[in-house]
Every structure is written in C-alpha cells, then in structure tokens.
Design an enzyme around this catalytic site. Structure first.
Site, mmCIF file in Angstrom:
data_model
loop_
_atom_site.group_PDB
_atom_site.id
_atom_site.type_symbol
_atom_site.label_atom_id
_atom_site.label_comp_id
_atom_site.label_asym_id
_atom_site.label_seq_id
_atom_site.Cartn_x
_atom_site.Cartn_y
_atom_site.Cartn_z
ATOM 1 N N LYS A 204 0.847 -1.199 0.000
ATOM 2 C CA LYS A 204 0.000 0.000 0.000
ATOM 3 C C LYS A 204 0.888 1.258 0.000
ATOM 4 O O LYS A 204 0.690 2.165 -0.782
ATOM 5 C CB LYS A 204 -0.906 -0.039 1.232
ATOM 6 N N GLU A 210 10.750 -4.742 4.175
ATOM 7 C CA GLU A 210 10.787 -6.156 3.801
ATOM 8 C C GLU A 210 10.433 -6.336 2.321
ATOM 9 O O GLU A 210 11.089 -7.068 1.578
ATOM 10 C CB GLU A 210 9.785 -6.956 4.646
ATOM 11 N N GLY A 265 -4.646 -1.837 5.393
ATOM 12 C CA GLY A 265 -3.943 -3.005 4.847
ATOM 13 C C GLY A 265 -4.582 -4.320 5.273
ATOM 14 O O GLY A 265 -4.779 -5.225 4.468
ATOM 15 N N ARG A 266 -4.935 -4.441 6.546
ATOM 16 C CA ARG A 266 -5.456 -5.720 7.055
ATOM 17 C C ARG A 266 -6.892 -5.986 6.597
ATOM 18 O O ARG A 266 -7.446 -7.037 6.879
ATOM 19 C CB ARG A 266 -5.335 -5.771 8.572
ATOM 20 N N GLU A 351 -3.764 -5.832 15.485
ATOM 21 C CA GLU A 351 -3.300 -4.541 14.947
ATOM 22 C C GLU A 351 -4.447 -3.531 14.995
ATOM 23 O O GLU A 351 -4.225 -2.333 15.128
ATOM 24 C CB GLU A 351 -2.776 -4.704 13.510
ATOM 25 N N HIS A 382 -3.048 -32.222 20.210
ATOM 26 C CA HIS A 382 -1.865 -32.949 20.683
ATOM 27 C C HIS A 382 -0.782 -31.991 21.145
ATOM 28 O O HIS A 382 0.370 -32.364 21.255
ATOM 29 C CB HIS A 382 -1.378 -33.888 19.582
ATOM 30 N N LYS A 510 9.801 0.507 13.315
ATOM 31 C CA LYS A 510 10.376 0.656 11.969
ATOM 32 C C LYS A 510 11.472 1.720 11.999
ATOM 33 O O LYS A 510 12.542 1.537 11.433
ATOM 34 C CB LYS A 510 9.285 1.089 10.984
HETATM 35 O O1 F6P Z 1 3.767 -3.028 9.818
HETATM 36 C C1 F6P Z 1 2.405 -2.968 9.775
HETATM 37 C C2 F6P Z 1 1.875 -2.540 8.450
HETATM 38 O O2 F6P Z 1 1.897 -1.168 8.406
HETATM 39 C C3 F6P Z 1 0.490 -3.114 8.225
HETATM 40 O O3 F6P Z 1 -0.509 -2.328 8.718
HETATM 41 C C4 F6P Z 1 0.458 -3.328 6.747
HETATM 42 O O4 F6P Z 1 -0.522 -4.265 6.375
HETATM 43 C C5 F6P Z 1 1.861 -3.801 6.487
HETATM 44 O O5 F6P Z 1 2.654 -3.040 7.363
HETATM 45 C C6 F6P Z 1 2.331 -3.666 5.066
HETATM 46 O O6 F6P Z 1 2.263 -2.355 4.604
HETATM 47 P P1 F6P Z 1 2.376 -2.002 3.073
HETATM 48 O O7 F6P Z 1 1.217 -2.659 2.372
HETATM 49 O O8 F6P Z 1 2.298 -0.520 3.008
HETATM 50 O O9 F6P Z 1 3.668 -2.535 2.557
#
Ligand code: F6P
Length: 545
Positions: A204, A210, A265-266, A351, A382, A510
């Site tokens: 987004k 990452e 995002g979620r 979150e 288990h 971050k």
């Molecule tokens: O680290 C949390 C977050 O900000 C989430 O809310 C989001 O879904 C995720 O990182 C990924 O963000 P992006 O889609 O901007 O890469």
C-alpha cells in the site's frame, strides 16, 4: 473532538460485572437442562454461516444486558456509520471502506465505487490473461507461477485465500514471500524458473522495508537470468497507493493497480491486493468470494442487534475480556485449508484493537482485546488443548467447521468432525472428580491410588466456546467468514471506544530498525542505542569476522 464514551463509563457496566461474577459460578450444562430451547435459540444464521453460541457462559438475562450495553455504546448505529463512509478512522481523518470493495452498489459513494469497478476490471483482465496462458515472459514462455511479495495485510489475506481455496485452483500457481529473512525468498525462488515467473509487488505504501528488499532480490534474479530492463515490464506488477515510488522502483505505470488510503492493509484482500488469489482461483471464484463478503455486509447492516452475528461475536469478546478478565481468544478451524486463519486474524484483531487510548486520546482503564492464537484442528489437540481443558487461563474458543470436505474422503472427514464436536463438548462438560475417580477404578487402579490421581483427571468444564459451521468451505463462505471477523473487530473497537483503523504502534519499531541498520552497516557512527542493544550489535559484528 467530541469525547467518545469509554466502555467503563457506559450505563450497565457495573451490572454486567455483577452478572459475570454470578455466571462464573454457574454451570452451562445446568443452563441447558433448565432451558430446553437453549440449543436451538442460541444460534444465528447469516450469509451461509451458522453460529452456535449455546455453549457460552451466558444466560438470557446476561445476553439482554450485553445488548443494552451495546445500545448504550451506540453499536446499533455503527454498521451504518462504517458502511456509508463516515470518517470512522478519526486519527487519520478518513473512512474505512473495505465493504465498498465487495459492493455492487453504494448510494452516495458512486465515485469511489466507479474507481473500485475499474480496478476490478483490470484485475479480471490479469487473472484471465494468466489463466488462459496468454501472458508471456521475456523468452516468450507462458507464465506459470506468480510470486506475491508483500507483508502484513499485503500478504496474509491473499495467502489465506489462495490456500483456503486450493480445491478451486486454476492453472497458475501462486507463491508468497513476506519475511526479510533472505531464506524466505531464496527458498521460494529455488523451485521457480525466471522465464515463467511473474512478481506482484504488493505494498500500500510502497515504503515497507521487507517488501522493497525482497523485490530488489527478485529484480536481480530476473536480470541475472537474461531479462533486460525493458523485459521487466513482463514480469513485475505493483499494487499500491504510491504510484510514484513504484515507477521509480522500475515498475511500468501500466502495470500498477491502485489501492486507496480509505482501505486499511489488514482489510484489503478484497482490493487489487487480492490479485494473486484472484489469479490463483480464477476471476469467477474471486467474484463469489466478494459476493460472500457483501452478503455478510448486508446482514451486518440489516439484522437487529440480537440477530446480528458480528455484533454477537463482538459482545462475547467484550464479555470475556472485560468482565471475566480473559486475556486469550482461541481460533480452531477444523479444516486444514484454514490453517492460516489464526495468523490472518492476529493482524486483523490485534493490529486493529491493540490500543491503550480512546478515540479522543484518553487512556482506557480496561483491556482492549485479548491475545488471539490457534491452529488447525486436530493439530492443537496434541499440543496446547491440555491448557484449554485444565489450565488456569480462561480461553474462549471459536471452532470453525465446514460440514463437508472437498477431498472426497468423507469417512476420514467424519473423524475430523467428530474430533471437533468432541473438543467443543469436552470444554463444556469437563469431568467431575467423582467421574474421574470411578473411571480410574474401572481401569483397575486401586482405591488409594484412584483417590490420589482423581484430581489430576478431573476437568472443570464450563469452558466457553462457539461453533461456526458452513455447508462447505467455498469462495462465498470464505468471504462471509472473513467479513464476519472484520465486522466483529470493528464492533469491539466501538464498544471499547477506540479507533480500530490506525496502527501507530508499529511505526516506532520501523524507525528504530532503520537507525540500527545504519549503525550495523557503519553508515551511522554518531548514534548510540542502549547498553544491551549496543552489546548485541557488537556480538553480531564479532560473528561476522
Ligand atoms: O507493519 C504494519 C503494516 O503497516 C500493516 O498495517 C500493513 O498491512 C503492512 O505493514 C504492510 O504495509 P504495506 O502494504 O504498506 O507494505
């Protein structure tokens, strides 16, 4: 900003505390005996799902009091506010319109819906093109594999849907890379051919470390395999609100599909963020998935509070979290295809509602949401079910149970269903000391030893759980299930007086991560951290020698 009511200030909060105390000493099996209609009445149906909450630690009086509390928190107005585009995300000044992503009409929101429809048309084009083998890579080979690179909401939703709907899989295989640990992308790429692989960079913000790091690796992999810079357009798509950053990264503007700041995002799997799963299962199935979510939206908007499934699940969450002090909520899907559902719900719920201040910034004086965890049944039986049955933590549990299997192996599936029902019933009835004692004697244990061992075998029971069933796990029922928990999460946020749509708490980590990386790479020689972190950085540096 007008102050939002906090849960503890609501009329009826004190009464419910007293009721919870009384209920904690009551017996749910006795409630079934006293109320023959309970098993039938404590169920709800919506959008292809059936919720049985009859095994909850709740009688009709407590239920009515919870409904009154909900009215006091204005939960009866909450669905309209969310679905009509009110600025429910007050700290970021915007609505939360994930429901629009699955809507087919939206009075008052026509402009936004037109953008959504145009994005859907582009998703459909890509899904069809790939599934009919018409999209070719740099060597003119047909694309057979798609890798979604994203994390959090840009990974968990599409990954869940792809896995859950494996029986509906089309001709393209979808893979997911999320972790910045190089092992994640390395392992994924090992089994793939650059000539037949397409990457979707799903972010987004297009700023997530990452995702950008893994995307650079993917880019290098493609170039090392003989693709030219110009060829990259055949192998990279982006899903983002940040077109500028995506094109700067080298992704063709024509290959960028939109996201909007009014979707969290979620909550975004319904948008182009879900492109990988739309490709995996084909467009028609993805549309069914959207329709399932929309059916749950309609139920949420129209059902009275007492009959409203997301409302009820939310009130149960509040009931245990705030009146019984439960710090856990357990999700047990009895369907292997749903094994990622607890992971997905962890981000959705924690979150969203892991907040310590109300909407106006005032600290809350109560818990705002339990820790959610779980795994696919029967695996947990288990490992951690011991704690569910005999541990000291109260762990309200949702069992999720499709009644049929796609495998064709109905007899084996019967065993799975039996296990689910057995676990739910065991949590309810437990085993008395007398029964434990008698069962030991039956096994030939002598009287003295039976006396000694009986307390270890006895189980308190009365452990609250719901069972959510569906005829089968299909695109539509999966859509309804996800939308159910989305709305439950929002309702709980309303009850707690907090904003479920921001996530400021993840930002500081971050920022500090960037600072520490600078120190580790030697680029930042001025900053110092704390003594413990400094020592760990030195330890890492030594390990590299
Ligand atoms: O680290 C949390 C977050 O900000 C989430 O809310 C989001 O879904 C995720 O990182 C990924 O963000 P992006 O889609 O901007 O890469």
């Amino acid at each position: 900003m007008a102050a939002t009511s906090l849960l503890s200030q609501l009329h009826g909060f004190g009464t419910l505390s007293d009721m919870a105390l009384a209920m904690s000493e009551s017996s749910v099996p006795a409630l079934f005996e006293d109320d023959p209609a309970r098993a039938e009445d404590f169920t709800l149906e919506a959008a292809g799902l059936k919720l049985d909450y009859s095994k909850q630690l709740l009688d009709r009086e407590a239920l009515a009091a919870l409904m009154a509390l909900a009215r006091d928190a204005k939960l009866d107005k909450a669905a309209t506010a969310l679905l009509s585009g009110t600025e429910v995300n007050n700290t970021e000044g915007r609505p939360a319109l994930h429901s629009l992503l699955r809507a087919t009409n939206a009075p008052g929101l026509e402009d936004k819906l037109a953008e959504v429809e145009s994005s859907r048309a582009r998703m459909r084009e890509w899904a069809d093109r790939l599934n009919t083998g018409k999209h070719l890579g740099f060597s003119d080979a047909v694309i057979t594999d798609v890798v979604n690179i994203g994390i959090g909401g840009s990974d968990l939703g599409p990954r869940l849907v792809t896995e859950a709907l494996r029986p509906f899989q089309g001709s393209v295989a979808c893979h997911y890379v999320a972790n910045v640990d190089p092992a994640d992308i390395q392992d994924t790429l090992l089994g793939l051919n650059p000539e037949t692989t397409l990457f979707i960079v799903c972010s987004k913000s297009f700023r997530t470390e990452e995702t950008l790091t893994n995307s650079l690796v993917a880019r290098e992999w493609m170039l090392n395999a003989g693709a030219t810079e110009a060829d990259l357009a055949k192998h990279f798509l982006a899903i983002t609100t940040n077109l500028e950053a995506a094109t700067e990264f080298g992704i063709d503007a024509a290959n960028c599909l939109p996201m909007w700041d009014w979707v969290g995002g979620r909550y975004s799997v319904w948008s182009a963020v879900g492109l990988s799963c739309a490709i995996a299962v084909g467009w028609d199935n993805f549309e069914q998935f959207l329709a399932g979510g929309a059916a749950m939206d309609q139920h949420f908007a129209e059902a009275p509070l007492e009959q409203n499934m997301p409302v009820l699940l939310s009130l149960l969450e509040v009931w245990y979290c705030n009146f019984f002090g439960a710090g856990n909520h357990v999700i047990l899907p009895y369907d292997n295809a749903l094994q990622r559902f607890p992971d997905f719900l962890q981000q959705l719920t924690m979150e969203s509602n892991g907040k310590g201040v109300g909407k106006s910034g005032q600290p809350v004086d109560y818990a705002t949401g339990p820790v959610l965890w779980g795994s696919a049944g029967t695996m947990g039986q288990h490992s951690f079910h011991q704690l569910l049955h005999q541990g000291t933590e109260l762990c309200p549990t949702d069992f999720i149970l499709p009644l049929t299997t796609h495998t064709g192996m109905t007899e084996q599936h019967r065993r799975l269903v039996a296990n689910c029902l057995a676990q739910s019933r065991t949590m309810l009835v437990g085993r008395t000391l007398e029964d434990a004692h008698a069962s030991l004697l039956n096994r030939g244990v002598d009287e003295a030893r039976a006396e000694e061992l009986a307390p270890h075998l006895a189980m308190p029971g009365n452990r609250p759980n719901s069972v959510i069933t569906m005829q089968a796990l299909t695109p539509a029922t999966l859509g309804a299930l996800i939308a159910l928990y989305e709305h439950r999460t929002y309702c709980s946020g309303v009850m707690w007086g907090i904003n479920p749509f921001d996530q400021w708490g993840v930002e500081l980590g971050k920022e500090i991560g960037v600072q520490i990386l600078g120190i580790m790479s030697g680029e930042d020689t001025d900053s110092a951290t704390d003594p413990a972190t400094d020592r760990l950085i030195r330890e890492w540096a030594l390990a590299q020698e």
